[in-house]
Scaffold this active site. Structure first.
Site, short mmCIF file in Angstrom:
data_model
loop_
_atom_site.label_atom_id
_atom_site.label_comp_id
_atom_site.label_asym_id
_atom_site.label_seq_id
_atom_site.Cartn_x
_atom_site.Cartn_y
_atom_site.Cartn_z
N HIS A 175 43.25 -50.84 98.63
CA HIS A 175 42.30 -51.18 99.69
C HIS A 175 40.88 -51.12 99.14
CE1 HIS A 175 45.92 -49.62 101.54
NE2 HIS A 175 45.63 -50.32 102.62
N LYS A 177 50.90 -54.46 98.34
CA LYS A 177 49.98 -54.64 99.47
C LYS A 177 48.53 -54.54 99.01
CE LYS A 177 48.32 -52.50 103.71
NZ LYS A 177 48.21 -51.22 104.45
#
Length: 260
Positions: A148, A175
């Site tokens: 992230h 991800k």
């Protein structure tokens, strides 16, 4: 033609392989708040639940964490559960635990059988990430490697390199979530998602965050993102769209892509 790669739990396709999967976060601060939130969300029938344990005030007590994980499992109507501790360096809540303590918590929860997926950050020390990989194999859970960036959107090649590194490190799912400064950055994320399909075999979950990024949550699956995170009751990241709105938009897009 499938545009995303399916997620599996113990050899079974999640939600029968539908695309994209809709995931709703649990971000309550205590047991009562988590279970109230869960009741509301389960009624909306998402395909996945993510328990963001870094929001939970009892995180330092492993027994409490395990018991709440079991209660979530019992009350989730069979919806698969992702267990996630998000670090402060990647946008999570401060928890006051060492990484060794975090991994001990992950072991206890995974070995309890209460969760189906473990989210663990690629930015962790290699020896810690290796332990997460081994734990997923031991407990027959799936490991989501995550990255992230709440400050910017890296270039396409850097995002793709992160996804490739996740596969090489032993993850089952890759991800990435990044913050756009403009619409061009949303296109960068979508292009990276598309490019990653040519580079790795893993399912990819990708999203742009914030107001601009909400676009990626609506049609990122067309470019290969297997999961879209939506608001069940409270958001866990900026730009998440309510489940009902996301489902409506997905139905319209899917009909259009089929020429209906």
């Amino acid at each position: 033609m499938a545009m995303t790669r399916s997620l599996e739990v113990k050899g079974q396709l999640v939600a029968g392989g539908k695309e994209p999967l809709i995931c709703a976060p649990l971000v309550g601060r205590d047991e009562a708040a988590v279970l109230r939130e869960l009741e509301v969300i389960v009624a909306k029938r998402p395909d996945l639940l993510e328990w963001r344990v870094d929001f939970y005030s009892g995180i330092s007590d492993v027994e409490r964490v395990v018991e709440l994980a079991k209660e979530i499992r019992r009350s989730s109507a069979g919806i698969p559960v992702i267990f996630t501790r998000r670090s402060t360096r990647e946008g999570g809540e401060p928890i006051g635990l060492s990484e060794d303590e975090v991994l001990s918590m992950y072991r206890a929860v995974a070995r309890s059988g209460a969760v189906d997926f473990l989210d663990y950050e690629l930015s962790s020390q290699p020896e810690h990430f290796e332990q997460a990989v081994a734990l997923a194999r031991e407990t027959d859970t799936k490991l989501i490697a995550s990255f992230h960036d709440f400050g910017k959107t890296p270039p396409v090649d850097e995002i793709v390199a992160k996804l490739v590194a996740m596969e090489e490190a032993g993850a089952d799912i890759a991800k990435v979530a990044v913050m756009p400064q403009g619409l061009e950055d949303v296109l960068t994320l979508l292009q990276a998602t598309l490019e990653a399909q040519k580079k790795i075999r893993l399912p990819v979950i990708s999203m742009s965050m914030g107001a601009y990024g909400s676009l990626s949550r609506l049609f990122g699956w067309v470019f290969g993102s297997s999961v879209s995170f939506a608001v069940g009751q409270q958001a866990s990241a900026p730009g998440q769209v309510p489940i009902e709105d996301l489902r409506t938009v997905l139905e319209v897009l899917q009909r259009s892509l089929k020429g209906e």
